[in-house]
Design an enzyme around this catalytic site. Structure first.
Site, short mmCIF file in Angstrom:
data_model
loop_
_atom_site.label_atom_id
_atom_site.label_comp_id
_atom_site.label_asym_id
_atom_site.label_seq_id
_atom_site.Cartn_x
_atom_site.Cartn_y
_atom_site.Cartn_z
N HIS A 176 -10.83 12.62 0.47
CA HIS A 176 -11.03 11.24 0.88
C HIS A 176 -11.11 11.06 2.39
O HIS A 176 -11.90 10.27 2.89
CB HIS A 176 -9.85 10.41 0.35
N LEU A 187 -14.38 6.05 -5.27
CA LEU A 187 -12.97 5.69 -5.11
C LEU A 187 -12.58 4.51 -5.98
O LEU A 187 -13.27 3.50 -6.03
CB LEU A 187 -12.74 5.30 -3.65
N HIS A 235 -7.38 11.80 -2.24
CA HIS A 235 -6.96 10.51 -2.79
C HIS A 235 -6.73 10.72 -4.28
O HIS A 235 -7.58 11.30 -4.95
CB HIS A 235 -8.08 9.48 -2.55
N THR A 281 -9.73 2.07 -5.66
CA THR A 281 -8.83 1.81 -4.54
C THR A 281 -7.34 1.80 -4.91
O THR A 281 -6.96 1.41 -6.02
CB THR A 281 -9.19 0.47 -3.84
N GLU A 282 -6.54 2.19 -3.92
CA GLU A 282 -5.08 2.16 -4.05
C GLU A 282 -4.59 0.74 -4.36
O GLU A 282 -3.51 0.55 -4.89
CB GLU A 282 -4.50 2.63 -2.71
N PHE A 291 0.86 -1.19 0.00
CA PHE A 291 0.00 0.00 0.00
C PHE A 291 0.89 1.23 0.00
O PHE A 291 2.06 1.16 0.40
CB PHE A 291 -0.93 -0.02 1.22
N GLN A 306 -7.12 14.99 3.42
CA GLN A 306 -6.47 14.12 2.44
C GLN A 306 -7.23 14.03 1.13
O GLN A 306 -8.43 13.73 1.11
CB GLN A 306 -6.33 12.71 3.01
N ARG A 340 -2.33 10.69 6.18
CA ARG A 340 -2.54 9.29 6.58
C ARG A 340 -2.05 8.34 5.49
O ARG A 340 -2.25 8.60 4.31
CB ARG A 340 -4.03 9.03 6.82
N ARG A 357 -0.20 9.41 -0.67
CA ARG A 357 -1.31 10.08 -1.36
C ARG A 357 -1.11 11.58 -1.54
O ARG A 357 -1.50 12.15 -2.55
CB ARG A 357 -2.61 9.83 -0.59
C1 LIG Z 1 -14.56 4.76 -0.31
C2 LIG Z 1 -13.64 4.62 0.87
C3 LIG Z 1 -12.73 3.59 0.90
C4 LIG Z 1 -11.86 3.46 2.00
N1 LIG Z 1 -10.96 2.44 2.00
C5 LIG Z 1 -10.16 2.27 3.08
C6 LIG Z 1 -9.28 1.16 3.16
O1 LIG Z 1 -9.22 0.31 2.27
N2 LIG Z 1 -8.50 1.05 4.26
C7 LIG Z 1 -8.54 1.95 5.28
O2 LIG Z 1 -7.80 1.78 6.26
N3 LIG Z 1 -9.38 3.00 5.22
C8 LIG Z 1 -10.20 3.17 4.17
N4 LIG Z 1 -11.06 4.24 4.13
C9 LIG Z 1 -11.19 5.09 5.31
C10 LIG Z 1 -12.03 4.37 6.36
O3 LIG Z 1 -12.93 3.50 5.74
C11 LIG Z 1 -12.80 5.34 7.24
O4 LIG Z 1 -11.94 6.31 7.75
C12 LIG Z 1 -13.45 4.60 8.40
O5 LIG Z 1 -14.18 3.48 7.94
C13 LIG Z 1 -14.33 5.50 9.23
O6 LIG Z 1 -14.98 4.69 10.19
P1 LIG Z 1 -15.76 5.35 11.41
O7 LIG Z 1 -16.31 4.23 12.23
O8 LIG Z 1 -14.91 6.34 12.07
O9 LIG Z 1 -16.95 6.13 10.71
P2 LIG Z 1 -18.10 5.65 9.70
O10 LIG Z 1 -17.94 4.27 9.22
O11 LIG Z 1 -18.20 6.74 8.69
O12 LIG Z 1 -19.39 5.65 10.60
C14 LIG Z 1 -19.96 6.85 11.10
C15 LIG Z 1 -21.22 6.52 11.86
O13 LIG Z 1 -21.69 7.69 12.52
C16 LIG Z 1 -23.08 7.80 12.36
N5 LIG Z 1 -23.43 9.23 12.46
C17 LIG Z 1 -22.85 10.29 11.85
N6 LIG Z 1 -23.46 11.44 12.21
C18 LIG Z 1 -24.45 11.09 13.08
C19 LIG Z 1 -25.45 11.81 13.78
N7 LIG Z 1 -25.57 13.15 13.69
N8 LIG Z 1 -26.32 11.11 14.57
C20 LIG Z 1 -26.25 9.76 14.66
N9 LIG Z 1 -25.31 9.03 14.01
C21 LIG Z 1 -24.44 9.69 13.24
C22 LIG Z 1 -23.37 7.17 11.01
O14 LIG Z 1 -24.71 6.71 10.98
C23 LIG Z 1 -22.36 6.01 11.00
O15 LIG Z 1 -22.92 4.89 11.63
C24 LIG Z 1 -11.92 4.39 3.05
C25 LIG Z 1 -12.84 5.42 3.01
C26 LIG Z 1 -13.68 5.55 1.92
C27 LIG Z 1 -14.62 6.71 1.89
#
Ligand SMILES: Cc1cc2nc3c(=O)[nH]c(=O)nc-3n(C[C@H](O)[C@H](O)[C@H](O)COP(=O)(O)OP(=O)(O)OC[C@H]3O[C@@H](n4cnc5c(N)ncnc54)[C@H](O)[C@@H]3O)c2cc1C
Length: 576
Positions: A353, A242, A232, A244-245, A116, A230, A388, A285
């Protein structure tokens, strides 16, 4: 209506689910509420494709993972947090394995790892290119096995409740009915993910509007390192979806309009047939997105209705590799771009991203506000610093989700006092405010969609991949104007059931706060580091800015020294 739990977790994504199960394991007697604005499996974690980094291979070491992370973050990184992160990440991924996560394997049965960007060794675990789906599914089914984890699915949190003793719950609206509830608790863990929707082109789902950052900010927690956003390098041009990388890890090339692998011109090494770690397309990135901007300035990108693009070439990988290692990429290209990457070039451009910045926490997810914790993308510990590395975010949300859960369970065990009457009064005030928003906003002259679009364009133009004092000043003035116009915005839907317009209004309110924080911090940091590139201050300035920015809700910005344990600041070298 009032409900009571010991701890409220806001967010049902990877961080939220991991935090909730950590609480249940630490103390099975505690009642935990997960409040999520979407059904947990629809959280953005589900869309992660590429993988999760953790040391597992014989030729790898924790120190190398730590060094890659610290240097990748341009030294704006809490090194004690990184040491804990690399140490605990393999345990977290193995734990998921035991809970049923189908990690891809080598022919001999051992865990498969892929290269990666910015990583010196192959250490990214993956489940084909649907890692986030499998990871979230495993966390969700594990959470289902705990009786004392109660879920509020499709409930939107609008406010954190607090008194002098700290945070004591939330107010939330049930989307299906419009019911407003005060949920009292002795601790709250904010796990609401990032804020990519503040920008126009992003890989982030529509729900990523920075709600939790704004909620915590309003409750008195400072936001840290908000200037580090960031990009991407490979998003689809119109949708921002996206690519992916992992495509580049498998050997994909980036080509400019002349079919030339332009990264060789940007200190990222020379082209080779096989991908070389930390080199060319496997550079970090920030550097790749910046190289795109230079190609554009030289007239070597291709103009499209959705801005300039370059091409990602996977054709030489062949159908077998693409179908076995990158099947989702083929599906996305076919459905959203109407092209087949086995035979055609994929148009790509840098898109927003990930947010390196977020709610300021310590190594256990605690914010400076009593009873308030944060984990996942919404938080800034910081292991990501100024940039990151891909595949560090999924293990981050596991490691620090678990830490925040354990710490919150300990906090409520020791807490001597419960919420005072002021907390209940705040709940009633918030209920009144929400009813007022619904009723009052009938005759405003502004449309929320217009304000949102203008905010997004302002951010791209003023605080994009490259910024300067002038562009940031203009953005600050414009955002101030948009904030005033927001007060005059009307909504047409005044019903209680599934009022998505009211939710869009509340989200825009949060996003304007976040946009202002990003611009305020970017304006103060008169240096270039990682993802924060100032054309008027192109050099890194460790003397003044080897420090985290902390922005308070009043707008005041202060700086916090960086914790350095073993890796003194050095030069970021790639391609060699
Ligand atoms: C397309 C994509 C691909 C990615 N690929 C990778 C990868 O391969 N490897 C890697 O390490 N990272 C990757 N990332 C980054 C990583 O996936 C995210 O940073 C990470 O999943 C975020 O997880 P989280 O639990 O912090 O938030 P999220 O999974 O975004 O969850 C947020 C939660 O908060 C809730 N929420 C938000 N606001 C409110 C509110 N006002 N009231 C109630 N609930 C609320 C939502 O309902 C949701 O359940 C990727 C990101 C994207 C966008």
């Amino acid at each position: 209506m009032t409900a009571f739990h010991n701890i409220v977790v806001v967010g049902g994504g990877g961080a939220g689910l991991r935090a909730a199960t950590a609480i249940a394991e630490a103390n099975p007697l505690l009642s935990v509420a997960i409040v999520s604005k979407v059904y947990p499996m629809r959280s953005h974690t589900v869309s992660a494709e590429g993988g999760a980094a953790a040391v597992i291979a014989d030729d790898d070491s924790l120190d190398e993972h730590a060094y890659d992370t610290v240097s990748g973050g341009d030294w704006l990184v809490e090194q004690d947090a990184v040491e804990a992160f690399v140490r605990e990440a393999p345990t977290e991924l193995l734990r998921l394995e035991h809970q049923g996560c189908p990690w891809s394997r080598q022919p001999d049965g051992r865990i498969a790892v892929r290269a990666f960007g910015g990583m010196k060794k192959k250490r990214t675990w993956f489940a084909a290119d649907k890692t986030g789906f499998h990871l979230l599914h495993t966390l969700f089914q594990t959470a289902l096995s705990y009786q004392d984890i109660v879920r509020y699915d499709e409930w939107f949190v609008t406010k954190l409740l607090e008194d002098e003793g700290g945070v004591h719950g939330v107010v939330a609206v049930e989307l299906a009915t419009g019911r407003i509830e005060t949920i009292i608790a002795n601790a709250v863990i904010v796990c609401t993910g990032g804020c990519g929707r503040v920008f126009p082109f992003t890989t982030n789902a529509n729900i990523k509007t920075g709600d939790g950052m704004a909620l915590a900010h309003r409750a008195g927690a400072p936001l840290k390192d908000m200037e580090f956003v960031q990009y991407h390098p490979t998003g689809l041009p119109f949708t921002g979806i996206l690519i992916t990388e992992a495509t580049r890890a498998e050997g994909g090339w980036l080509l400019n309009k002349d079919g030339y692998r332009y990264l060789q011109d940007y200190d990222l090494g020379r082209p080779t047939a096989e991908p070389v770690l930390r080199s060319m397309e496997l550079g970090p990135r920030d550097r790749l997105s910046q190289a795109f901007m230079h190609e554009h300035a030289k007239g070597r990108t291709i103009e499209t209705p959705y801005g300039p693009i370059v091409h990602l070439d996977l054709r030489h990988l062949g159908a077998h590799v693409i179908d076995t290692k990158l099947p989702f990429v083929r599906e996305l290209c076919s459905k959203y771009q109407n092209i087949d990457p086995v035979k055609e070039l994929i148009p790509v451009r840098p898109v927003v991203h990930y947010m390196m910045g977020g709610i300021h926490t310590d190594i256990d997810g605690a914010t400076p506000v009593g009873g308030l914790y944060a984990a996942g993308e919404v938080a800034c510990v910081s292991i990501n610093g100024a940039n990151r590395l891909g595949s560090n975010s999924l293990p981050e949300l596991l490691v620090f989700g678990a830490r925040a859960g354990k710490a919150a369970a300990e906090y409520v065990r020791e807490l001597k006092t419960g919420p005072r009457s002021a907390v209940y009064a705040q709940g009633r005030d918030e209920e009144r405010r929400l009813r007022h928003e619904l009723g009052k906003r009938t005759e405003g002259t502004e449309r929320i969609a217009d304000i949102r679009t203008e905010m997004q364009t302002t951010m791209e133009e003023g605080a994009g991949i490259y910024r300067d004092g002038d562009s940031l000043d203009k953005a600050a003035v414009k955002l101030h104007e948009l904030r005033e116009r927001f007060d005059r915005a009307a909504i047409d839907d005044h019903s209680s059931e599934f009022n998505t317009e009211l939710i869009a209004l509340l989200e825009l309110d949060f996003m304007l706060d976040i946009a202002q924080s990003i611009v305020a911090c970017a304006g103060r940091r008169t240096e270039s580091r990682g993802a924060h590139q100032r054309t008027d201050f192109p050099k890194r300035d460790d003397e003044h800015f080897l420090a985290h920015s902390l922005v308070h809700h009043s707008g005041r910005v202060e700086y916090l020294p960086v914790t350095i344990t073993r890796w003194p600041p050095g030069e970021r070298v790639y391609g060699r």
